[in-house]
Write an enzyme that holds these catalytic residues in place. Structure first.
Site, PDB file in Angstrom:
ATOM      1  N   ASP A 258       4.357  17.625 -20.242  1.00 32.78           N
ATOM      2  CA  ASP A 258       5.568  16.541 -20.712  1.00 32.78           C
ATOM      3  C   ASP A 258       6.608  16.364 -19.696  1.00 32.78           C
ATOM      4  O   ASP A 258       6.780  17.162 -19.097  1.00 32.78           O
ATOM      5  CB  ASP A 258       5.913  17.049 -22.080  1.00 32.78           C
ATOM      6  CG  ASP A 258       6.694  15.880 -22.662  1.00 32.78           C
ATOM      7  OD1 ASP A 258       6.461  14.549 -22.471  1.00 32.78           O
ATOM      8  OD2 ASP A 258       7.872  16.246 -23.311  1.00 32.78           O
ATOM      9  N   GLY A 259       6.706  15.034 -19.634  1.00 36.19           N
ATOM     10  CA  GLY A 259       8.226  14.857 -18.821  1.00 36.19           C
ATOM     11  C   GLY A 259       7.860  14.072 -17.421  1.00 36.19           C
ATOM     12  O   GLY A 259       8.706  13.914 -16.654  1.00 36.19           O
ATOM     13  N   ASN A 260       6.650  13.415 -17.152  1.00 32.60           N
ATOM     14  CA  ASN A 260       6.431  12.755 -15.917  1.00 32.60           C
ATOM     15  C   ASN A 260       7.224  11.665 -15.755  1.00 32.60           C
ATOM     16  O   ASN A 260       7.790  11.548 -14.793  1.00 32.60           O
ATOM     17  CB  ASN A 260       4.936  12.514 -16.014  1.00 32.60           C
ATOM     18  CG  ASN A 260       3.926  13.516 -15.794  1.00 32.60           C
ATOM     19  OD1 ASN A 260       4.192  14.486 -15.350  1.00 32.60           O
ATOM     20  ND2 ASN A 260       2.541  13.153 -16.103  1.00 32.60           N
TER      21      ASN A 260
ATOM     22  N   TRP B 274      10.907  12.640 -15.222  1.00 31.07           N
ATOM     23  CA  TRP B 274      10.842  13.203 -13.918  1.00 31.07           C
ATOM     24  C   TRP B 274      11.028  12.132 -12.774  1.00 31.07           C
ATOM     25  O   TRP B 274      12.071  12.122 -12.038  1.00 31.07           O
ATOM     26  CB  TRP B 274       9.732  14.233 -13.521  1.00 31.07           C
ATOM     27  CG  TRP B 274       9.598  14.534 -12.102  1.00 31.07           C
ATOM     28  CD1 TRP B 274      10.260  15.918 -11.591  1.00 31.07           C
ATOM     29  CD2 TRP B 274       9.064  13.933 -11.024  1.00 31.07           C
ATOM     30  NE1 TRP B 274       9.882  15.879 -10.409  1.00 31.07           N
ATOM     31  CE2 TRP B 274       9.331  14.841  -9.794  1.00 31.07           C
ATOM     32  CE3 TRP B 274       8.635  12.769 -10.775  1.00 31.07           C
ATOM     33  CZ2 TRP B 274       9.108  14.716  -8.511  1.00 31.07           C
ATOM     34  CZ3 TRP B 274       8.385  12.246  -9.363  1.00 31.07           C
ATOM     35  CH2 TRP B 274       8.564  13.537  -8.278  1.00 31.07           C
TER      36      TRP B 274
ATOM     37  N   ARG C 188       7.741   5.140 -13.351  1.00 27.92           N
ATOM     38  CA  ARG C 188       7.293   6.182 -14.085  1.00 27.92           C
ATOM     39  C   ARG C 188       5.799   6.527 -13.634  1.00 27.92           C
ATOM     40  O   ARG C 188       5.400   7.678 -13.829  1.00 27.92           O
ATOM     41  CB  ARG C 188       7.034   5.651 -15.682  1.00 27.92           C
ATOM     42  CG  ARG C 188       8.487   5.713 -16.438  1.00 27.92           C
ATOM     43  CD  ARG C 188       8.074   5.039 -17.935  1.00 27.92           C
ATOM     44  NE  ARG C 188       6.950   5.815 -18.772  1.00 27.92           N
ATOM     45  CZ  ARG C 188       7.403   6.814 -19.220  1.00 27.92           C
ATOM     46  NH1 ARG C 188       8.632   7.180 -19.369  1.00 27.92           N
ATOM     47  NH2 ARG C 188       6.374   7.488 -20.134  1.00 27.92           N
TER      48      ARG C 188
ATOM     49  N   HIS D 236       3.475  10.254 -12.947  1.00 31.19           N
ATOM     50  CA  HIS D 236       2.440  10.565 -13.250  1.00 31.19           C
ATOM     51  C   HIS D 236       1.564  11.187 -12.097  1.00 31.19           C
ATOM     52  O   HIS D 236       0.700  11.954 -12.000  1.00 31.19           O
ATOM     53  CB  HIS D 236       1.507   9.488 -13.877  1.00 31.19           C
ATOM     54  CG  HIS D 236       2.130   9.021 -15.155  1.00 31.19           C
ATOM     55  ND1 HIS D 236       2.306   9.873 -16.346  1.00 31.19           N
ATOM     56  CD2 HIS D 236       2.652   7.918 -15.886  1.00 31.19           C
ATOM     57  CE1 HIS D 236       3.023   9.304 -17.394  1.00 31.19           C
ATOM     58  NE2 HIS D 236       2.972   7.929 -16.970  1.00 31.19           N
TER      59      HIS D 236
ATOM     60  N   SER E 230      -3.209  11.745 -25.133  1.00 35.99           N
ATOM     61  CA  SER E 230      -3.302  11.690 -26.578  1.00 35.99           C
ATOM     62  C   SER E 230      -3.923  10.419 -27.411  1.00 35.99           C
ATOM     63  O   SER E 230      -3.719   9.355 -26.755  1.00 35.99           O
ATOM     64  CB  SER E 230      -1.858  12.168 -27.351  1.00 35.99           C
ATOM     65  OG  SER E 230      -1.101  11.148 -27.583  1.00 35.99           O
TER      66      SER E 230
ATOM     67  N   TRP F 185      -2.365   5.310 -26.651  1.00 35.91           N
ATOM     68  CA  TRP F 185      -2.872   3.820 -26.327  1.00 35.91           C
ATOM     69  C   TRP F 185      -1.796   3.034 -26.764  1.00 35.91           C
ATOM     70  O   TRP F 185      -1.821   1.821 -26.196  1.00 35.91           O
ATOM     71  CB  TRP F 185      -3.972   3.683 -27.052  1.00 35.91           C
ATOM     72  CG  TRP F 185      -5.236   4.577 -26.743  1.00 35.91           C
ATOM     73  CD1 TRP F 185      -5.707   5.644 -27.625  1.00 35.91           C
ATOM     74  CD2 TRP F 185      -6.247   4.347 -25.634  1.00 35.91           C
ATOM     75  NE1 TRP F 185      -6.938   6.195 -26.660  1.00 35.91           N
ATOM     76  CE2 TRP F 185      -6.963   5.383 -25.554  1.00 35.91           C
ATOM     77  CE3 TRP F 185      -5.993   3.644 -24.510  1.00 35.91           C
ATOM     78  CZ2 TRP F 185      -7.919   5.370 -24.779  1.00 35.91           C
ATOM     79  CZ3 TRP F 185      -7.059   3.955 -23.713  1.00 35.91           C
ATOM     80  CH2 TRP F 185      -7.908   4.620 -23.586  1.00 35.91           C
TER      81      TRP F 185
ATOM     82  N   LEU G 155     -13.596  29.834 -14.412  1.00 38.92           N
ATOM     83  CA  LEU G 155     -12.515  29.271 -15.175  1.00 38.92           C
ATOM     84  C   LEU G 155     -13.114  28.033 -15.992  1.00 38.92           C
ATOM     85  O   LEU G 155     -13.851  27.066 -15.465  1.00 38.92           O
ATOM     86  CB  LEU G 155     -11.286  28.655 -14.565  1.00 38.92           C
ATOM     87  CG  LEU G 155     -10.181  27.988 -15.110  1.00 38.92           C
ATOM     88  CD1 LEU G 155      -9.477  28.633 -16.244  1.00 38.92           C
ATOM     89  CD2 LEU G 155      -9.475  27.306 -14.201  1.00 38.92           C
TER      90      LEU G 155
ATOM     91  N   LEU H 297       4.778  20.328 -31.160  1.00 43.65           N
ATOM     92  CA  LEU H 297       3.535  20.608 -30.672  1.00 43.65           C
ATOM     93  C   LEU H 297       2.832  19.181 -30.647  1.00 43.65           C
ATOM     94  O   LEU H 297       1.632  19.042 -29.877  1.00 43.65           O
ATOM     95  CB  LEU H 297       2.645  21.239 -31.719  1.00 43.65           C
ATOM     96  CG  LEU H 297       2.870  22.813 -31.754  1.00 43.65           C
ATOM     97  CD1 LEU H 297       1.792  23.458 -32.802  1.00 43.65           C
ATOM     98  CD2 LEU H 297       2.404  23.339 -30.316  1.00 43.65           C
TER      99      LEU H 297
END
Length: 245
Positions: A18-20, A23, A31, A35, A63, A67, A129, A193
């Site tokens: 969160d926060g792009n 920032w 914005r 990203h 999420s 959209w 991983l 969340l």
């Protein structure tokens, strides 16, 4: 700090990136620049997870509610996702990283779905991983889809209603075969969340850090792991000290 100085490493770390946008705005930038910078943080988080022995890293990339953002921003996010897969897939595959995608797939547009499938298929035999990308994902939708599958099995006569329990539902979720997260991190100082892994995070340790996602550096990740190492997980039980004291 070059390495994590603890042996208590979570098997599965999930991150709400969160926060792009904030920032970028705090620096007088569009914005979209936030990203783009966030993609660099993704690469660093994957490296740290691999270096420290985290087995599963889940990133909330997009999420099902995203959209509703302005079309230009959605298009930019789609472009970044496609660029990330095309540019980084070979490197991730070479580093033995396995990619899993969770989220609804039936309404994806254009060439997004083929790219996601390609990433999964290319890396499915890898044993290092597991990088789980939550794309077009919403936990309530995931649970509803799982419940619908169970209802269809009942209607078809292959499952009795009394056979539906937590294990049966868990097996129908997008995360089937992936252990529940031990640690859920959210960046940017927000403390919620946001419809992310609601079922799976039932007993996860939650950590909210003030840094925006583009500032989620190696050291910030290390600090988060150190905080986790200092916590005692109880799973609804009693602390060991209370039992022995």
């Amino acid at each position: 700090m070059n390495k994590i100085e603890t042996v208590k490493i979570p098997r599965h770390v999930a991150i709400i990136m969160d926060g792009n946008g904030r920032w970028a705005q705090s620096r007088g930038l569009p914005r979209a620049m936030g990203h783009r910078k966030g993609v660099e943080a993704v690469r660093e988080a994957v490296r740290v997870a691999g270096d420290t022995g985290v087995g599963f890293l889940t990133l909330f990339a997009f999420s099902s509610e995203n959209w509703t953002r302005p079309e230009t921003e959605v298009n930019d996010l789609m472009g970044l996702l496609k660029a990330f897969i095309r540019r980084d897939l070979a490197e991730l595959h070479g580093e033995n990283v396995r990619i899993r995608i969770i989220g609804a797939r039936d309404n994806l547009r254009g060439d997004i779905l083929p790219l996601l499938i390609e990433a999964e298929e290319t890396t499915k035999a890898n044993t290092g991983l597991t990088l789980v990308i939550a794309f077009n994902y919403g936990a309530r939708d995931e649970i509803a889809r799982a419940a619908r599958k169970l209802a269809e099995q009942v209607a078809a006569g292959v499952l009795r209603p009394d056979q539906i329990d937590a294990v049966a539902l868990d097996a129908q979720l997008d995360t089937q075969g992936i252990p529940d997260p031990d640690l859920v991190i959210r960046t940017s100082g927000e403390e919620r969340l946001s419809n992310f892994l609601l079922w799976q995070a039932a007993y996860a340790e939650l950590l909210f850090v003030p840094e925006y996602w583009p500032d989620f550096t190696r050291d910030v990740f290390y600090r988060a792991l150190a905080v986790y190492a200092g916590r005692e997980r109880r799973y609804g039980g009693i602390a060991a000290a209370a039992v022995t004291g």
